[in-house]
Design a protein around this motif. Structure first.
Motif, PDB file in Angstrom:
ATOM      1  N   UNK A 119      75.812 -55.159  -4.745  1.00 18.79           N
ATOM      2  CA  UNK A 119      77.128 -55.253  -4.018  1.00 18.79           C
ATOM      3  C   UNK A 119      76.989 -56.223  -2.906  1.00 18.79           C
ATOM      4  N   UNK A 120      78.241 -56.943  -2.442  1.00 21.47           N
ATOM      5  CA  UNK A 120      78.619 -57.516  -1.291  1.00 21.47           C
ATOM      6  C   UNK A 120      79.810 -57.490  -0.842  1.00 21.47           C
ATOM      7  N   UNK A 121      80.011 -57.258   0.415  1.00 20.22           N
ATOM      8  CA  UNK A 121      81.225 -56.984   1.169  1.00 20.22           C
ATOM      9  C   UNK A 121      81.846 -58.198   1.729  1.00 20.22           C
ATOM     10  N   UNK A 122      80.729 -59.189   2.188  1.00 17.45           N
ATOM     11  CA  UNK A 122      81.143 -60.449   2.832  1.00 17.45           C
ATOM     12  C   UNK A 122      81.570 -61.271   1.952  1.00 17.45           C
ATOM     13  N   UNK A 123      80.739 -61.458   0.473  1.00 12.56           N
ATOM     14  CA  UNK A 123      81.284 -62.153  -0.370  1.00 12.56           C
ATOM     15  C   UNK A 123      82.592 -61.789  -1.138  1.00 12.56           C
ATOM     16  N   UNK A 124      83.041 -60.594  -1.020  1.00  7.62           N
ATOM     17  CA  UNK A 124      84.436 -60.114  -1.475  1.00  7.62           C
ATOM     18  C   UNK A 124      85.257 -60.683  -0.724  1.00  7.62           C
ATOM     19  N   UNK A 125      84.915 -60.482   0.745  1.00  8.54           N
ATOM     20  CA  UNK A 125      86.206 -60.996   1.639  1.00  8.54           C
ATOM     21  C   UNK A 125      86.125 -62.417   1.569  1.00  8.54           C
ATOM     22  N   UNK A 126      85.269 -63.233   1.226  1.00 10.85           N
ATOM     23  CA  UNK A 126      85.411 -64.734   1.269  1.00 10.85           C
ATOM     24  C   UNK A 126      85.986 -64.982  -0.252  1.00 10.85           C
ATOM     25  N   UNK A 127      85.928 -64.150  -1.451  1.00 12.26           N
ATOM     26  CA  UNK A 127      86.551 -64.383  -2.526  1.00 12.26           C
ATOM     27  C   UNK A 127      88.163 -64.257  -2.208  1.00 12.26           C
ATOM     28  N   UNK A 128      88.364 -63.264  -1.742  1.00  3.87           N
ATOM     29  CA  UNK A 128      89.777 -62.890  -1.475  1.00  3.87           C
ATOM     30  C   UNK A 128      90.539 -63.904  -0.696  1.00  3.87           C
ATOM     31  N   UNK A 129      89.801 -64.404   0.342  1.00  2.00           N
ATOM     32  CA  UNK A 129      90.184 -65.627   1.340  1.00  2.00           C
ATOM     33  C   UNK A 129      90.679 -66.821   0.144  1.00  2.00           C
ATOM     34  N   UNK A 130      89.416 -67.089  -0.604  1.00  2.00           N
ATOM     35  CA  UNK A 130      89.769 -68.039  -1.328  1.00  2.00           C
ATOM     36  C   UNK A 130      91.019 -68.333  -2.125  1.00  2.00           C
TER      37      UNK A 130
END
Length: 415
Positions: A119-130
């Protein structure tokens, strides 16, 4: 939730780990009371009870526990994910979640070689931003970002992810000092996005042009000669200042800034200063607007006859020296001339500095001429001195009682 026997923290890709091992269903094929077929069926039911989630998907999870080093998250799968606490810190270093909070996390892998979830919360945030950036690009929405630093060709801007703002797209006019924008929040529009390459190009200029077009239309619809408007000084030159009236600029010439003497517009105004102006002339065909500022105040020459009658004695400041005399400011906007012939009786032709008059110094003088229609006031130091001599002479002759006394006798008596 599954039971966990001898939990282990296992490193995973993307900086997150998961806690698993020894999950139990409560049934065992060694149990004589459980039929092996029934046991297999129960295992299938157990597996199907977990969420059907795919790798690369952003899912919602529940924070179960927060420690100084990790955050344990349940995503409804076989195992609980363990994410480094660093991914949940704000700018001040404070943890932003607590048990029970719902968070978005990226499921990078459902199982690694040991059967653990990554799991990764940081990458999830970046994907949402993208996703939001791509949506903003498609729908031409405004994004807000903070300038990080100056880089080659423009600025690096943080809009949740790093983006590029070219120097040519910062403003409708060239911006000389890019470093001054560091730390500022700007409203921009996404003009190019490539998620695969990680490139985002922004433009503030496009947004300003659109906003100015709307302001300009409104301003032109209401613009009329004689109308008083409030504008912002956008640029200052040697001959005047350009005032933003709302999508359209007007010229405030230096001669229309003040009734008084102005050497340079910067003496009165500064860039970005708000000022009131009046429309002196407007040409709809060329959209040229001439503005005035001094016209908002009373013309000091309007009642000059009452304030500066011929024969009056006063003090004035020399503001300019020429071959034919000295210009004297009586008040801002009202100037008079002392002709060289009115300096004093000992004046010699061509000797303007006979009395050592200095620009910026004040002197006593007398008004000998006034022509309001031509904005002319004649001044004289000689006439003032003659009056003083005449007054002294009259005082002396009256005291001495000898009308036949000469001027030489007068000076001899003063000594």
């Amino acid at each position: 939730m599954t039971q966990v026997d001898n939990p282990k923290n296992i490193p995973s890709q993307g900086g997150a780990t998961i806690r698993t091992a020894g999950s139990t269903t409560g049934f065992s094929p060694l149990d004589d009371q459980v039929d092996p077929q029934e046991y297999a069926h129960l295992l299938d039911l157990y597996d199907s009870s977990f969420r059907n989630i795919a790798e690369g998907e952003v899912v919602k999870g529940t924070v179960l526990k927060v420690t100084p080093s990790e955050v344990i998250v349940d995503v409804g799968y076989k195992s609980e994910g363990i994410i480094p606490v660093d991914e949940f810190l704000d700018e001040t270093g404070q943890i932003t979640v607590q048990p029970g909070d719902i968070v978005d996390v990226l499921l990078e892998r459902t199982e690694d070689r040991e059967g653990y979830v990554v799991l990764s919360r940081e990458k999830a945030e970046k994907m949402k931003i993208w996703d939001e950036v791509e949506k903003a690009y498609a729908e031409r929405k405004v994004v807000i970002g903070r300038v990080i630093e100056r880089i080659k060709g423009g600025l690096a801007v943080d809009i949740g992810v790093r983006a590029f703002l070219p120097g040519s797209q910062i403003d409708v006019r060239p911006v000389r000092n890019l470093d001054a924008l560091r730390g500022q929040e700007l409203r921009m529009r996404v003009i190019k996005v490539n998620k695969k390459r990680g490139n985002i190009v922004l433009s503030r200029k496009v947004l300003l042009e659109e906003e100015n077009a709307e302001k300009k239309k409104h301003t032109l619809d209401t613009l009329a000669e004689g109308k008083v408007l409030r504008g912002v000084v956008k640029n200052i030159t040697d001959y005047g200042a350009f005032i933003d009236l709302g999508g359209i600029d007007g010229l405030l010439h230096i001669t229309d800034m003040s009734w008084g003497r102005v050497s340079h517009p910067s003496e009165l105004f500064q860039v970005n200063q708000e000022i009131d102006v009046i429309v002196l002339k407007y040409d709809p065909a060329t959209e040229r607007v001439s503005l005035g500022h001094k016209q908002l105040h009373q013309d000091p020459w309007s009642n000059v006859i009452e304030r500066y009658p011929v024969g009056a004695r006063l003090t004035g400041k020399v503001v300019s020296l020429t071959d034919y005399g000295a210009f004297v400011e009586l008040e801002p906007g009202v100037e008079g001339l002392i002709h060289v012939s009115e300096f004093d009786d000992s004046h010699q032709k061509g000797k303007v500095d006979k009395l050592d008059l200095q620009v910026g110094e004040t002197y006593q003088m007398k008004i000998i001429k006034l022509i309001p229609s031509e904005r002319k006031i004649g001044l004289s130091i000689r006439a003032l001195k003659n009056d003083e001599f005449r007054a002294d002479w009259e005082a002396y002759t009256e005291t001495a009682g000898r009308p036949e006394v000469t001027l030489g006798d007068h000076f001899k008596h003063q000594q």
